[in-house]
Design an enzyme around this catalytic site. Structure first.
Site, PDB file in Angstrom:
ATOM      1  N   GLY A  24       0.839  -1.179   0.000  1.00  0.00           N
ATOM      2  CA  GLY A  24       0.000   0.000   0.000  1.00  0.00           C
ATOM      3  C   GLY A  24       0.878   1.234   0.000  1.00  0.00           C
ATOM      4  O   GLY A  24       1.873   1.280   0.738  1.00  0.00           O
ATOM      5  N   TYR A  58      -3.760  10.015  -3.619  1.00  0.00           N
ATOM      6  CA  TYR A  58      -2.664   9.898  -2.660  1.00  0.00           C
ATOM      7  C   TYR A  58      -1.598  10.972  -2.901  1.00  0.00           C
ATOM      8  O   TYR A  58      -0.708  11.154  -2.074  1.00  0.00           O
ATOM      9  CB  TYR A  58      -2.007   8.522  -2.746  1.00  0.00           C
ATOM     10  N   TYR A 132     -11.917  17.211  -2.406  1.00  0.00           N
ATOM     11  CA  TYR A 132     -12.819  17.124  -1.253  1.00  0.00           C
ATOM     12  C   TYR A 132     -13.674  18.394  -1.200  1.00  0.00           C
ATOM     13  O   TYR A 132     -13.474  19.261  -0.335  1.00  0.00           O
ATOM     14  CB  TYR A 132     -12.024  16.962   0.044  1.00  0.00           C
ATOM     15  N   GLN A 193     -12.039  -4.148  -3.332  1.00  0.00           N
ATOM     16  CA  GLN A 193     -11.085  -3.799  -2.280  1.00  0.00           C
ATOM     17  C   GLN A 193     -11.846  -3.229  -1.084  1.00  0.00           C
ATOM     18  O   GLN A 193     -12.533  -2.211  -1.202  1.00  0.00           O
ATOM     19  CB  GLN A 193     -10.062  -2.786  -2.810  1.00  0.00           C
ATOM     20  N   PRO A 221      -4.869  -4.391   6.303  1.00  0.00           N
ATOM     21  CA  PRO A 221      -4.830  -5.770   6.785  1.00  0.00           C
ATOM     22  C   PRO A 221      -4.144  -5.901   8.142  1.00  0.00           C
ATOM     23  O   PRO A 221      -4.223  -6.966   8.769  1.00  0.00           O
ATOM     24  CB  PRO A 221      -4.039  -6.501   5.697  1.00  0.00           C
ATOM     25  N   LEU A 222      -3.507  -4.838   8.605  1.00  0.00           N
ATOM     26  CA  LEU A 222      -2.870  -4.848   9.925  1.00  0.00           C
ATOM     27  C   LEU A 222      -3.688  -4.047  10.934  1.00  0.00           C
ATOM     28  O   LEU A 222      -3.216  -3.696  12.001  1.00  0.00           O
ATOM     29  CB  LEU A 222      -1.447  -4.278   9.836  1.00  0.00           C
ATOM     30  N   GLY A 223      -4.936  -3.768  10.576  1.00  0.00           N
ATOM     31  CA  GLY A 223      -5.814  -3.015  11.454  1.00  0.00           C
ATOM     32  C   GLY A 223      -6.111  -1.643  10.891  1.00  0.00           C
ATOM     33  O   GLY A 223      -5.358  -1.102  10.083  1.00  0.00           O
ATOM     34  N   ILE A 280       8.736  -3.658   5.648  1.00  0.00           N
ATOM     35  CA  ILE A 280       8.368  -4.030   4.283  1.00  0.00           C
ATOM     36  C   ILE A 280       8.870  -5.446   3.994  1.00  0.00           C
ATOM     37  O   ILE A 280       8.147  -6.285   3.445  1.00  0.00           O
ATOM     38  CB  ILE A 280       8.949  -3.020   3.267  1.00  0.00           C
ATOM     39  N   GLU A 282       9.727  -7.817   6.261  1.00  0.00           N
ATOM     40  CA  GLU A 282       9.072  -8.781   7.154  1.00  0.00           C
ATOM     41  C   GLU A 282       7.674  -9.136   6.661  1.00  0.00           C
ATOM     42  O   GLU A 282       7.285 -10.314   6.659  1.00  0.00           O
ATOM     43  CB  GLU A 282       8.982  -8.209   8.571  1.00  0.00           C
TER      44      GLU A 282
END
Length: 296
Positions: A24, A58, A132, A193, A221-223, A280, A282
């Protein structure tokens, strides 16, 4: 199928494939150091990542594109090795704005095509130069949207060779069915997604998408992001969960690796975000085990 550094992709319904783990690339443009995204993408590609998830909104696609092109130039990868996912932002839903938005992404990346282009949200904002748009009270200005008309414009982009696969993001079952049941549908969405992690497992949506041959791509995916502007920071982070910590200790893994492996083994594509080179590396190690198998 067994997943390795060389082979960690799963098939999409249109004949293409998507790497099961990606990077990401979102970073708050107000606080992310210039060049950090470029450095992170280069590290990721060197470590074996082939899937990069980005977006025009982004504000860093120029750095992502530069990193892709530089790793191609130095022989690390070929363009066909890289899977890039871009997103159609909420202010570009009117059909006549879809292709210009995609072309803006391609111009920023300096690439000829993207591998996957998705509708970022099923809701639309008022079209214009502001991503926005807000009224005098500071509230976002929404815009009526016809998702089927937007989808037809995306199909035309695919047929023009600007994108290989089409998908959606943050769609529920009803919104997916609007597309799937559209008269004259030429290309069905290959992916959806959505937020997905051990605290938010999306079982019903996952089952439905499997029935329709739609791959779930799990963001956060890690919260959930710890952005104080919309998250209660008093809630403990997922990676401090006692069960995840105990599993990680048992198998000599990081809690992040356990959380990622959870989704990988469910056939969910994961796109963890990190700017830390060691993390990254790991995070990518969940595909190194020859015992990792994905349901087909």
């Amino acid at each position: 199928m067994d997943l390795t550094v060389e082979n960690h992709s799963i098939p999409l319904s249109d004949g293409n494939s998507i790497p099961l783990i990606g990077l990401g690339t979102y970073g708050d443009p107000r606080t992310t150091r210039k060049g950090l995204t470029y450095e992170s993408v280069k590290v990721a590609i060197e470590k074996g990542y082939r899937h990069l998830d980005g977006a025009l909104v982004y504000f860093n696609e120029h750095e992502v594109g530069q990193a892709i092109r530089d790793t191609i130039a130095d022989g690390t990868v070929k363009r066909d090795d890289i899977f890039y996912c871009g997103k159609l932002w909420n202010t570009f839903h009117p059909p006549e704005l879809v292709r210009p938005a995609l072309e803006k992404t391609l111009k920023t990346l300096k690439l000829d095509y993207v591998d996957l282009y998705i509708i970022e949200m099923p809701t639309a904002f008022k079209p214009g130069d502001t991503f926005y748009p807000k009224d005098e009270n500071g509230k976002l200005i929404y815009h009526e949207t016809d998702l089927c008309a937007t989808w037809e414009a995306l199909e035309a982009c695919k047929e023009a060779g600007l994108v290989k696969s089409l998908g959606v993001s943050n769609f529920n079952r009803r919104q997916l069915e609007l597309i799937l049941n559209k008269p004259g549908l030429k290309h069905k969405p290959v992916s959806n997604q959505v937020e997905c992690h051990p605290y938010f497992t999306q079982p019903k949506l996952l089952d439905y998408c499997k029935q329709k041959d739609i791959v779930i791509v799990g963001y956060s995916p890690l919260g959930t992001s710890r952005d104080a502007s919309w998250v209660n920071l008093k809630c403990p982070p997922l990676l401090e969960d006692e069960l995840l910590v105990s599993i990680a200790k048992k198998y000599n893994k990081t809690t992040a690796q356990v959380a990622l492996r959870f989704n990988v083994q469910r056939g969910v594509v994961v796109i963890p975000k990190s700017f830390d080179p060691s993390r990254i590396a790991e995070n990518f190690q969940v595909v190194r085990s020859p015992r990792v198998s994905v349901p087909r």
